[in-house]
Design an enzyme around this catalytic site. Structure first.
Site, mmCIF file in Angstrom:
data_model
loop_
_atom_site.group_PDB
_atom_site.id
_atom_site.type_symbol
_atom_site.label_atom_id
_atom_site.label_comp_id
_atom_site.label_asym_id
_atom_site.label_seq_id
_atom_site.Cartn_x
_atom_site.Cartn_y
_atom_site.Cartn_z
ATOM 1 N N PRO A 138 -24.564 35.152 -37.885
ATOM 2 C CA PRO A 138 -24.423 33.645 -38.185
ATOM 3 C C PRO A 138 -25.543 32.655 -38.550
ATOM 4 C CG PRO A 138 -25.049 34.754 -35.824
ATOM 5 C CD PRO A 138 -24.831 35.892 -36.907
ATOM 6 N N HIS A 139 -25.035 31.865 -39.359
ATOM 7 C CA HIS A 139 -26.353 31.163 -39.691
ATOM 8 C C HIS A 139 -25.766 29.775 -40.001
ATOM 9 C CE1 HIS A 139 -24.260 33.327 -42.986
ATOM 10 N NE2 HIS A 139 -25.248 31.914 -43.410
ATOM 11 N N GLY A 140 -26.989 28.782 -40.377
ATOM 12 C CA GLY A 140 -26.208 27.046 -40.579
ATOM 13 C C GLY A 140 -26.009 27.130 -42.061
#
Length: 145
Positions: free
Chosen positions: A63-65
């Site tokens: 998960p990352h922005g």
């Protein structure tokens, strides 16, 4: 990497399971505690997940922005959490949740290091067999090079 993006304090092992949202929240919280992101980064992770799944295969989610929320990233860092009970990631079985915050284009280097590590089934088996955060840190040390 010029400096370490991962330390033992950013590695966790849980015997149980978690929901995708709980796992993403923990990833974001670890990154925030490390001083790498603001509290807005969890929302950025959720936005990314709405557009494209961050499930990568081999029991790994990263998960990352989104690119639009780069201002929530203060520095490059990783969080690494192993859920021995698993995480249901939109129907995919995930054991490892690796949160990534990359300042500028550093996330690409970090992603390539993680992808290399998870491309080998033997390496994934070693990560699953590790008994402590310290042992995981030793196995993950390539991400700091």
């Amino acid at each position: 990497m010029a400096r370490e993006v991962l330390n033992i304090g950013q590695i966790r092992i849980h015997s149980g399971s978690a929901t995708r949202e709980e796992a993403m929240q923990e990833a974001a919280d670890i990154l925030e505690s490390a001083g790498a992101v603001t509290s807005a980064y969890f929302d950025a992770m959720q936005q990314r997940e709405l557009t494209v799944s961050t499930y990568m295969g081999n029991e790994l989610a990263i998960p990352h922005g989104t690119n639009e929320t780069k201002d929530a990233i203060l520095d490059s860092a990783l969080s690494f959490v192993r859920y021995d009970g698993g995480v249901d990631w939109n129907g995919e079985a995930v054991t490892f949740v690796v949160g990534i915050a990359g300042k500028g284009d550093e996330h690409l280097d970090i992603l390539s290091q993680i992808a290399l590590l998870f491309s080998e089934e033997d390496d994934v088996a070693r990560l699953k067999a590790a008994q402590s955060p310290e042992e995981l840190f030793d196995l993950l040390s390539s991400v700091n090079q």
